[in-house]
Each structure stands twice: as structure tokens, then as C-alpha cells.
Scaffold this motif. Structure first.
Motif, PDB file in Angstrom:
ATOM      1  N   ALA A   1     -37.044  13.950   2.136  1.00  0.00           N
ATOM      2  CA  ALA A   1     -35.224  14.566   2.385  1.00  0.00           C
ATOM      3  C   ALA A   1     -34.347  13.335   2.401  1.00  0.00           C
ATOM      4  O   ALA A   1     -34.314  12.383   3.314  1.00  0.00           O
ATOM      5  N   ASP A   2     -32.767  13.532   2.520  1.00  0.00           N
ATOM      6  CA  ASP A   2     -32.102  12.915   2.910  1.00  0.00           C
ATOM      7  C   ASP A   2     -32.456  12.329   4.538  1.00  0.00           C
ATOM      8  O   ASP A   2     -32.750  13.781   5.303  1.00  0.00           O
ATOM      9  N   GLY A   3     -32.349  11.270   4.548  1.00  0.00           N
ATOM     10  CA  GLY A   3     -32.174  10.282   5.933  1.00  0.00           C
ATOM     11  C   GLY A   3     -33.172  10.393   7.401  1.00  0.00           C
ATOM     12  O   GLY A   3     -33.892  10.315   7.723  1.00  0.00           O
ATOM     13  N   ALA A   4     -34.886  11.275   6.093  1.00  0.00           N
ATOM     14  CA  ALA A   4     -36.335  11.345   6.042  1.00  0.00           C
ATOM     15  C   ALA A   4     -36.510  10.013   6.504  1.00  0.00           C
ATOM     16  O   ALA A   4     -36.308   8.840   5.687  1.00  0.00           O
ATOM     17  N   ASN A   5     -37.667   9.503   7.614  1.00  0.00           N
ATOM     18  CA  ASN A   5     -37.997   8.098   7.779  1.00  0.00           C
ATOM     19  C   ASN A   5     -40.078   8.687   8.398  1.00  0.00           C
ATOM     20  O   ASN A   5     -39.642   9.341   9.075  1.00  0.00           O
ATOM     21  N   ILE A   6     -40.188   8.276   7.296  1.00  0.00           N
ATOM     22  CA  ILE A   6     -41.972   8.235   6.939  1.00  0.00           C
ATOM     23  C   ILE A   6     -42.292   6.966   7.176  1.00  0.00           C
ATOM     24  O   ILE A   6     -42.234   5.920   6.353  1.00  0.00           O
ATOM     25  N   THR A   7     -43.878   7.298   8.130  1.00  0.00           N
ATOM     26  CA  THR A   7     -44.158   5.508   7.526  1.00  0.00           C
ATOM     27  C   THR A   7     -45.726   5.564   7.612  1.00  0.00           C
ATOM     28  O   THR A   7     -46.257   6.697   8.112  1.00  0.00           O
ATOM     29  N   HIS A   8     -46.166   4.440   7.351  1.00  0.00           N
ATOM     30  CA  HIS A   8     -47.452   5.467   6.480  1.00  0.00           C
ATOM     31  C   HIS A   8     -48.685   3.784   6.741  1.00  0.00           C
ATOM     32  O   HIS A   8     -48.239   3.180   6.224  1.00  0.00           O
ATOM     33  N   TYR A   9     -49.372   4.122   7.362  1.00  0.00           N
ATOM     34  CA  TYR A   9     -50.515   3.326   7.606  1.00  0.00           C
ATOM     35  C   TYR A   9     -52.242   3.664   6.526  1.00  0.00           C
ATOM     36  O   TYR A   9     -52.587   4.998   6.621  1.00  0.00           O
ATOM     37  N   LYS A  10     -51.910   2.995   5.591  1.00  0.00           N
ATOM     38  CA  LYS A  10     -54.014   2.830   4.883  1.00  0.00           C
ATOM     39  C   LYS A  10     -54.913   1.634   5.445  1.00  0.00           C
ATOM     40  O   LYS A  10     -53.992   0.946   4.977  1.00  0.00           O
ATOM     41  N   LEU A  11     -55.740   2.212   5.862  1.00  0.00           N
ATOM     42  CA  LEU A  11     -57.039   1.676   6.190  1.00  0.00           C
ATOM     43  C   LEU A  11     -57.939   1.637   5.316  1.00  0.00           C
ATOM     44  O   LEU A  11     -58.716   2.348   5.316  1.00  0.00           O
ATOM     45  N   GLN A  12     -58.640   0.806   4.324  1.00  0.00           N
ATOM     46  CA  GLN A  12     -59.658   1.168   4.260  1.00  0.00           C
ATOM     47  C   GLN A  12     -60.732  -0.083   4.012  1.00  0.00           C
ATOM     48  O   GLN A  12     -60.787  -1.505   3.591  1.00  0.00           O
ATOM     49  N   GLN A  13     -61.757   0.932   4.927  1.00  0.00           N
ATOM     50  CA  GLN A  13     -63.071  -0.177   5.035  1.00  0.00           C
ATOM     51  C   GLN A  13     -63.945   0.388   4.539  1.00  0.00           C
ATOM     52  O   GLN A  13     -64.862   0.130   5.195  1.00  0.00           O
ATOM     53  N   GLU A  14     -64.417   0.719   3.666  1.00  0.00           N
ATOM     54  CA  GLU A  14     -65.704   1.479   2.865  1.00  0.00           C
ATOM     55  C   GLU A  14     -66.002   0.012   2.533  1.00  0.00           C
ATOM     56  O   GLU A  14     -66.680  -0.875   2.392  1.00  0.00           O
ATOM     57  N   SER A  15     -67.773   0.600   2.191  1.00  0.00           N
ATOM     58  CA  SER A  15     -68.978   0.186   1.772  1.00  0.00           C
ATOM     59  C   SER A  15     -68.523  -0.570   0.530  1.00  0.00           C
ATOM     60  O   SER A  15     -67.759  -0.521  -0.007  1.00  0.00           O
ATOM     61  N   SER A  16     -69.765  -2.567   0.787  1.00  0.00           N
ATOM     62  CA  SER A  16     -69.448  -2.560   0.020  1.00  0.00           C
ATOM     63  C   SER A  16     -69.914  -2.426  -1.186  1.00  0.00           C
ATOM     64  O   SER A  16     -69.857  -3.162  -2.810  1.00  0.00           O
ATOM     65  N   LYS A  17     -70.284  -1.264  -1.298  1.00  0.00           N
ATOM     66  CA  LYS A  17     -71.056  -0.109  -2.454  1.00  0.00           C
ATOM     67  C   LYS A  17     -70.486   0.592  -3.162  1.00  0.00           C
ATOM     68  O   LYS A  17     -70.311   1.219  -4.243  1.00  0.00           O
ATOM     69  N   GLN A  18     -69.015   0.846  -2.628  1.00  0.00           N
ATOM     70  CA  GLN A  18     -68.520   2.030  -3.413  1.00  0.00           C
ATOM     71  C   GLN A  18     -67.124   1.761  -4.458  1.00  0.00           C
ATOM     72  O   GLN A  18     -67.261   0.825  -3.780  1.00  0.00           O
ATOM     73  N   TYR A  19     -66.496   2.775  -4.930  1.00  0.00           N
ATOM     74  CA  TYR A  19     -65.763   2.172  -5.294  1.00  0.00           C
ATOM     75  C   TYR A  19     -64.473   3.404  -4.864  1.00  0.00           C
ATOM     76  O   TYR A  19     -64.717   4.530  -4.403  1.00  0.00           O
ATOM     77  N   HIS A  20     -63.581   2.956  -4.897  1.00  0.00           N
ATOM     78  CA  HIS A  20     -62.165   3.441  -4.226  1.00  0.00           C
ATOM     79  C   HIS A  20     -60.958   2.788  -5.606  1.00  0.00           C
ATOM     80  O   HIS A  20     -60.695   2.091  -5.852  1.00  0.00           O
ATOM     81  N   ILE A  21     -60.238   4.406  -5.956  1.00  0.00           N
ATOM     82  CA  ILE A  21     -59.895   4.462  -6.838  1.00  0.00           C
ATOM     83  C   ILE A  21     -58.183   5.484  -5.822  1.00  0.00           C
ATOM     84  O   ILE A  21     -58.587   6.324  -5.499  1.00  0.00           O
ATOM     85  N   ALA A  22     -56.786   5.111  -5.954  1.00  0.00           N
ATOM     86  CA  ALA A  22     -56.262   5.417  -5.141  1.00  0.00           C
ATOM     87  C   ALA A  22     -54.866   4.570  -5.707  1.00  0.00           C
ATOM     88  O   ALA A  22     -54.295   4.720  -5.869  1.00  0.00           O
ATOM     89  N   SER A  23     -53.891   6.612  -6.291  1.00  0.00           N
ATOM     90  CA  SER A  23     -52.676   6.224  -6.250  1.00  0.00           C
ATOM     91  C   SER A  23     -51.700   7.343  -4.873  1.00  0.00           C
ATOM     92  O   SER A  23     -52.037   8.180  -4.700  1.00  0.00           O
ATOM     93  N   MET A  24     -50.288   6.766  -5.488  1.00  0.00           N
ATOM     94  CA  MET A  24     -49.268   6.753  -4.082  1.00  0.00           C
ATOM     95  C   MET A  24     -48.708   6.786  -4.539  1.00  0.00           C
ATOM     96  O   MET A  24     -47.749   6.120  -4.879  1.00  0.00           O
ATOM     97  N   HIS A  25     -47.249   8.240  -4.642  1.00  0.00           N
ATOM     98  CA  HIS A  25     -46.470   8.795  -5.420  1.00  0.00           C
ATOM     99  C   HIS A  25     -45.613   8.979  -4.156  1.00  0.00           C
ATOM    100  O   HIS A  25     -45.531   9.722  -3.631  1.00  0.00           O
ATOM    101  N   ILE A  26     -44.234   8.189  -4.001  1.00  0.00           N
ATOM    102  CA  ILE A  26     -43.361   8.282  -3.045  1.00  0.00           C
ATOM    103  C   ILE A  26     -41.995   8.628  -3.885  1.00  0.00           C
ATOM    104  O   ILE A  26     -41.310   7.832  -4.668  1.00  0.00           O
TER     105      ILE A  26
END
Length: 435
Positions: free
Chosen positions: A215-240
Motif C-alpha cells: 500500500a501507499d508508503g509501505a517499505n518491505i525488504t525481501h531476501y531469498k537464499l536458494q541453497q538446495e542440492s545439486s539434484k533439485q529442481y527449483h521453479i519460482a515466481s515473485m509478483h509485486i
């Protein structure tokens, strides 16, 4: 198994979940199933998926998580050690036992999604359209759990909300589909840490969607750290979606996964809105790491700043596509974008495509991309001070990554990331103990 058969398989897999929950959610899920049946999984003929082929998923079969494995050791080992509010998810399912949800500040709600679906009705599916991709439709149709973080007007999170996702090694790899909803009221402030890690032998498919409404004047900081194994599949989407004078800062770090894809889409919908996108991806072996960003400047006087860096070794492949669109009448905006890549092997590959589309005439915009190897003059300078060549290469590589890492303001996240990056550099660099 063909890609079409894979699509049919997962339509069948998520069908039992459609009837669970309130009627409005059943309708929403059913619509997403129909959308997924139309879209299917992305393929290389789509421009946005030109360099990322998901056909390998068609050769694998994933089960749905049903009961939580004993993951106490994994939780402890992978935890960032952040104090305060922590939600732990084991293979995508919320673990109340391992989580800490007490002492919430006034005006702040943090609700596990599976048991609080009705509270999510005003937010779920509002910023992330089901037709964004087959994966977003699949997530909406069959998400299993997740979280709603709702900050009332003027609410302040003094400590981060830590979302810890732990992947276990199962006999049959599982499909993990979290949904993360973040709603910040007028002038609300907070920090969210989204962290994915787990067993070295885990070979699951994580398909996560994050929705953020500011909303108006909101302030959000977002951290994403992806450390999954080398055998994993990771699909992600972020919508702001950002309203007037709001600010969103993203720190997106991708270290793990056999194939990892992150989409970020930002709508700057109110004057004075600002977004800052910082990213780092580090590939080894045959990892495939893909980052796509889209910033829509829909209103005048909006600002976007983007800086992504990649380090690629062995036969790894990186993809970066950053796109900023300045729409008609979005005057007096600033949009700046940079992508720099460091190749540590002559077999590593990067496909980079920074883009600007401008339909207004009073703007300040820039974009650029560089790809290369370590600077020989800098190497010479370090070696002239007594460092061996490989140590000098390691320090320069870490310094390149630290241009992004040093923007991270949470000490525990900063230190964990710096250690992780140093540990993933070629062994011959021998940086152990220097960070």
C-alpha cells in the motif's frame, strides 16, 4: 514419459486438493487447473523460456508430500540462526513444532496458509495471475501450504520473518508447492527472509509462488537464499504490486539446484514507487541458473534499480533477462539495469539479455551487460604483493560477489552467504578460513 503425459500426471496429482477448503478456494483452484490444461509446462519455443528447457522434468515422477520426515538435524544444520519469528516447512508442509510464532508485534499477522485459507482470500491470486506460466497455474491449483504475512497500516517488524524451507531425501522425490503471501498496509515496514536448503541427496521439485501487495508508503525488504542440492529442481515466481511512494528491495541469491529458475515481476502502479533488485547466481558442475525480471513503470515519478551478477564455473550455464517497460504517460521515471558475469571456465556459458521498452519521452534509463574473465591487471597487482595466482583469483572472485553481498544488512544472512560463496569457488582457490 512425454511432456504431455507429465502435464496430465500433475493435473491428476493436484485434483484431490481441489475439493479441500472453502468453496471460493475450490473455484479458484478449478480455474487454475483449467488454465494449466491450456498452458501446460513452458517449452523452448516460448521466448521467455528459450534458454531453459524443462523437458527433463518429464522423465521424472514426483509424489506429493504426505507426512513429515524427521528433519530435526537438517533444520538445525541449515538454519540461519535468526531470532524472532520463524516458520519452518518440511518438504513444503508447515511444522508447528519447529516454528516460533510468539511475540508478534501489534498489527502483524503471520498465518500458516493451509489452516487459514479464508484469511488469504483478499490476496491469493491477486498479483500472480494463473496464466503467467504453467508453473504458476500449477501452484495455484495445488499449493499445499505456505504463509500469509499481513502488516496493518503503520505496523513495524523489528525483526525479520524467517521462512525456512527444508528439503528431505525421499525414496520418491516430491512436488513441493508453497504459496507465500505478503500484504503491507499504508506505511508498514518489515523484512522477510525466504530460505531454501536441505539434504544433499534431495531431488525434489520446488514450485513456489510469492505475491507481494504494498500500500501507499509501505517499505518491505525481501531476501531469498536458494541453497538446495545439486539434484533439485527449483521453479519460482515473485509478483509485486506497489502503490504510491512504496519501496520494495529484493536480494535474490541462487547457489543451488540442478535447474533453478526465478521470475520477478514488478508493477510500479503509484507515483513515487521504487524497486531495487539485487541478484547473485553462482553455478558449478552442470547447473542451469535462470533469472528473469520484468519491471513495469505504470505511473510517473517511479524508479527502478537492478544489479545482477553471475559467477559460472565448469559447464554451468546462466541465463539473465532483465526487462524494464516504461508505459505511456509514465514521465519523469528512472530505470537503471546492470548485469555482469564472470566466467571461471572456458566451458561455462551465459545468455544475457537486458531490455528497455520506452513509450514516454521524459525519462532517464540505462541498461548494460558485461561478460568476461578476471582482470589480469588486478591479478598482477595481487601477485606482486606475494599472493599465489590461485589465491589471487579466489579473492578477486569473492570481491566480485561481495559487490552484491555487501548490500545485505542482516549480519547472519551476510555471513552465511559469504561463507557459502567462498565454499563454492573452485577448491584450488583455497579460501577456507579467509571469510
Amino acid at each position: 514419459m512425454s511432456l504431455a503425459e507429465f502435464t496430465d500426471q500433475w493435473l491428476s496429482a493436484v485434483t484431490p486438493q481441489i475439493s479441500e477448503g472453502p468453496g471460493w478456494l475450490t473455484d479458484l483452484r478449478q480455474g487454475a487447473v483449467e488454465q494449466f490444461a491450456v498452458l501446460g509446462l513452458p517449452h523452448a519455443r516460448l521466448e521467455n523460456w528459450k534458454y531453459t528447457d524443462v523437458k527433463a522434468l518429464a522423465k521424472r515422477q514426483f509424489s506429493l508430500p504426505n507426512e513429515q520426515a524427521d528433519a530435526a538435524a537438517l533444520i538445525k544444520e541449515s538454519s540461519l540462526g535468526l531470532d524472532g519469528i520463524r516458520l519452518v516447512f518440511i518438504d513444503g508442509i508447515f511444522s508447528e513444532k519447529a516454528s516460533t510464532l510468539n511475540s508478534l508485534p501489534q498489527g502483524v499477522q503471520v498465518l500458516p496458509l493451509a489452516k487459514n485459507a479464508n484469511a488469504a482470500k483478499p490476496v491469493l491470486g491477486q498479483t500472480a495471475a494463473a496464466n503467467f506460466s504453467g508453473f504458476t497455474a500449477l501452484n495455484l491449483a495445488g499449493w499445499q501450504d505456505g504463509v500469509l504475512i499481513d502488516l496493518a497500516a503503520n505496523a513495524v517488524l523489528e525483526q525479520p520473518v524467517y521462512l525456512q524451507f527444508v528439503a528431505t531425501a525421499q525414496e520418491n522425490p516430491v512436488l513441493v508447492q508453497p504459496r507465500i503471501l505478503i500484504k503491507a498496509g499504508t506505511h508498514a515496514q518489515g523484512t522477510i527472509v525466504e530460505h531454501y536448503a536441505g539434504a544433499d541427496e534431495a531431488a525434489n521439485l520446488t514450485n513456489v509462488v510469492t505475491e507481494v501487495d504494498l500500500a501507499d508508503g509501505a517499505n518491505i525488504t525481501h531476501y531469498k537464499l536458494q541453497q538446495e542440492s545439486s539434484k533439485q529442481y527449483h521453479i519460482a515466481s515473485m509478483h509485486i504490486d506497489q502503490k504510491r511512494d512504496s519501496r520494495f528491495t529484493s536480494h535474490n541469491v541462487c547457489l543451488g539446484g540442478k535447474l533453478a529458475r526465478q521470475d520477478i515481476q514488478v508493477e510500479l502502479s503509484g507515483e513515487g514507487a521504487e524497486v531495487n533488485l539485487n541478484g547473485l547466481y553462482l553455478g558449478n558442475g552442470r547447473q542451469h541458473l535462470d533469472n528473469h525480471t520484468l519491471v513495469n513503470h505504470n505511473a510517473p515519478h517511479t524508479n527502478s534499480n537492478e544489479d545482477y551478477k553471475g559467477i559460472l564455473n565448469d559447464r554451468s550455464r546462466g541465463v539473465f533477462n532483465g526487462r524494464a517497460v516504461v508505459h505511456k504517460d509514465a514521465q519523469k521515471i528512472e530505470a537503471h539495469q546492470s548485469n555482469a558475469n564472470l566466467l571461471l571456465s572456458d566451458k561455462a556459458e551465459i545468455d544475457t539479455k537486458p531490455e528497455l521498452e520506452i513509450y514516454a519521452d521524459d525519462v532517464k534509463c540505462s541498461h548494460g551487460s558485461t561478460t568476461g574473465q578476471l582482470d589480469e591487471n588486478a591479478l598482477f597487482a595481487l601477485r606482486s604483493r606475494g599472493l599465489g595466482e590461485e589465491m589471487a583469483r579466489g579473492l578477486l572472485t569473492l570481491a566480485f560477489a561481495n559487490e552484491v553481498i555487501d548490500r545485505i544488512e542482516i549480519p547472519a544472512v551476510h555471513d552465511r552467504l559469504e561463507d557459502a560463496v567462498a565454499g563454492r569457488l573452485p577448491e584450488k582457490f583455497n579460501l577456507k578460513g579467509l571469510v
